[in-house]
Each structure stands twice: as structure tokens, then as C-alpha cells.
Design a protein around this motif. Structure first.
Motif: not given
Length: 342
Positions: A31, A104, A124
């Protein structure tokens, strides 16, 4: 003192080895701390030669750099409608869709890095190593309607262009099937038939076909050199580079939307009179061009867009870099045939 120094170095090496082993053995998140991106510049980031070749019936009229094409209706004349209007059979590749594969959730890199998160819990991207030592990965993906030729008014009053504006059409973050291999069988129950070594070995032929031309439509469960289309979700059990994985997921999402009847066919004789249902995606009907993080505008073997499933070894080299270069965007050129009435 020398013995103590050797002991300290030995313990330091053991500690480093332990940390590295722990990082490789356990899942790790990818992420991004921030959401970054860039809207594709229609002048510099899109390879316009991919529209070629333009065909009249079975005859190729214009092609730059030896652009590849699939068969077109043989006759230059066509007719459509209840009261048939006679016209000319035109074929071309239209830049009309855009796919991005992101780390993300809700990060729209193709809109300049807009964080659209409305507070909905969504996983994510992440990578992990299984018991056999293979690296797995998971990404989210977004699908855009992007009829560039229409909203730029490149060609005025051409009836074959898809009319519309740039629009975010699909977010996998709100799709429960994208994160579940078993639940996605609702869309593709036939995946159970191809989850065996023999069916997967056939994908080698699809890889060869995609590398030398277009993939084989009869091998619809294969994604060429990227592996298997199924399951139609974001889990990839063999992560061998970001560009390769992103190209695979772009194929999967497009195939998924065809299965959900959200993407239709526009090519061949059935497409002369308009779009038609195509629940099993014809892989030959799309070419892809990387637009982010590094636009693939440099021509590989005379071309900067590739049929789905072509190996990323050449055109994907050097297109991924750490942190800001691990999300990917692709322009999809869709084959269209159209009956232009006169």
C-alpha cells in the motif's frame, strides 16, 4: 578482542538473515502512503498509429509501421436496418477504454492521483510467498470509458465512433467477487474445467500465437504469455513483475466485464450494424498500450501497442520503478467494424 569481534559479526549476520527470512515468509503490504498518478496526455502518451490499419472490406487502406490486424468482412459493401441502407464496410482500432491496476484501494492514478476512498473497507494490494516459494500478489483495478477520438473531435460526424465522455465505469473495490476465488465462480464456473496441468499447458500455444500475432480465441481460458484468465479476480499466484501482472489483470477485468455484459463486441460481420453481446471475450479484439508510469510510445518492432497476451519481456522492460512506478495504466484499442451508409 578478535574473538569477540568475530562473535559480534556472526550474530549480526544471523540477525540480518533472520529478518530477511521473516520478510520473505510473511505477507507484506504494498500500500502506498500517498496516491500519485498522471492523466494520460492525449498528444504525447497515446500511440495514435495503433488506430491503423484502416480497412475497406478485406482490403487494408492505411497502415503505419506494419500495424497488426485481424480478419475483416470480405465485401466492401454492407447494409443495415429494417429498410436496408447500403454502405461501406470500414474497420479500424478505436482507443475507447482505459484500465488501471493499482496498489492502494480507490486510488485513481489515471486521474492524477485522486483518492476516491468513501470509507468503504477494501483490501489494498499485497504480496506473499507460499509454502512452495512462489510469490503471490493481489491488486485492485479500475475500468474507464475513454472514447478519445470522440471527445477530442478528431474526426467530425463519423458515425462509427463510440459517443460519450471520459467516465469511471468500474471499481473492483466495491465488487465482492474481485477478492474471492470461490465466489467469482458464479461468473466463470467453467474455470473448474481448466484448473489442471493439461489445460494450462495449452496456454503455451496461446503465448506463441500472441507473440507472433494475435492470441487464439478458442483458448479462451488463457491469457497468452501472462498465464490464465481464470479466476476473474485480482489474485495472481505467480507474480513475475509488475508490468506482467498488471497486463494479466487488465485482461481479466476486461473479460469479466464481457461476462457481466458490460462490455460488448464491435468487430467482425456482426459488428457492422452496431455493438452485440459477447459474453466470452474475443482476445483478438483488443490491443493494449501502457500509458503509466512510463508511456510505451517507443516502438517495439515498429509498434507501440500489443495484442493481449504478448510477452512483456521486450515492451515492458524498464517500465516499472519503486514507489511511484508500481501502479499501471493501459489504453485499450478495440477493433471495430462499421457499415458507413451513404
Amino acid at each position: 578482542m578478535a574473538q569477540r569481534a568475530r562473535s559480534v559479526r556472526r550474530h549480526a549476520r544471523l540477525a540480518v538473515a533472520f529478518v530477511l527470512a521473516a520478510l520473505l515468509a510473511c505477507p507484506c503490504t504494498m500500500a502506498a502512503s500517498t496516491c500519485t498518478g498522471r492523466f494520460p496526455n492525449p498528444i504525447t502518451d497515446i500511440c495514435w498509429s495503433c488506430i491503423m490499419p484502416i480497412s475497406l472490406g478485406g482490403l487494408s487502406l492505411a497502415s503505419i509501421g506494419g500495424q497488426e490486424d485481424i480478419p475483416n468482412p470480405g465485401s466492401p459493401l454492407c447494409s443495415c436496418g429494417v429498410n436496408p441502407t447500403v454502405g461501406l464496410s470500414i474497420g479500424f482500432w478505436e482507443p475507447v477504454r482505459h484500465v488501471e491496476v493499482v496498489r492502494r484501494s480507490f486510488c485513481l492514478v489515471s486521474l492524477g492521483g485522486v483518492d476516491l476512498n468513501p470509507g468503504i473497507a477494501a483490501p489494498d494490494a499485497g504480496r506473499s510467498v507460499d509454502a512452495g516459494g512462489d510469490q503471490n500478489s493481489f491488486y485492485q483495478a479500475h475500468f474507464y470509458a475513454n472514447p478519445v477520438l470522440y471527445w477530442l473531435n478528431v474526426v467530425a460526424d463519423f458515425p462509427c465512433l463510440e459517443k460519450g465522455s471520459f467516465d469511471l465505469a468500474y471499481l473492483t473495490e466495491v465488487d465482492p467477487l474481485w477478492n474471492d476465488d470461490e465466489l467469482t465462480l458464479i461468473l466463470n464456473p467453467e474455470a473448474t474445467l481448466f484448473a489442471n496441468p493439461v489445460a494450462q499447458a495449452a496456454c503455451a500455444a496461446d503465448c506463441v500465437a500472441a507473440t507472433t500475432g494475435f492470441p487464439r480465441p478458442e483458448l479462451f481460458w488463457c491469457a497468452g504469455c501472462q498465464g490464465a484468465i481464470h479466476p476473474l479476480d485480482g489474485h495472481v499466484p505467480y507474480h513475475l513483475g509488475g508490468v506482467r501482472t498488471a497486463e494479466l489483470l487488465a485482461q481479466r477485468l476486461t473479460a469479466k466485464l464481457h461476462r457481466e455484459l458490460l462490455a460488448w463486441g464491435r468487430h467482425g460481420a456482426p459488428g457492422l450494424c452496431g455493438p452485440y453481446f459477447l459474453p466470452v471475450m474475443d482476445k483478438r479484439a483488443y490491443k493494449s498500450q501502457l500509458t503509466y508510469p512510463i508511456p510505451a510510445t517507443a516502438k517495439e518492432a515498429g509498434r507501440c501497442c500489443q495484442p493481449l497476451g504478448r510477452s512483456t519481456v521486450l515492451w515492458g522492460a524498464g517500465k516499472e520503478y519503486p514507489v511511484r512506478g508500481e501502479d499501471f495504466g493501459f489504453m485499450l484499442f478495440r477493433k471495430g467494424n462499421c457499415c458507413v451508409g451513404y
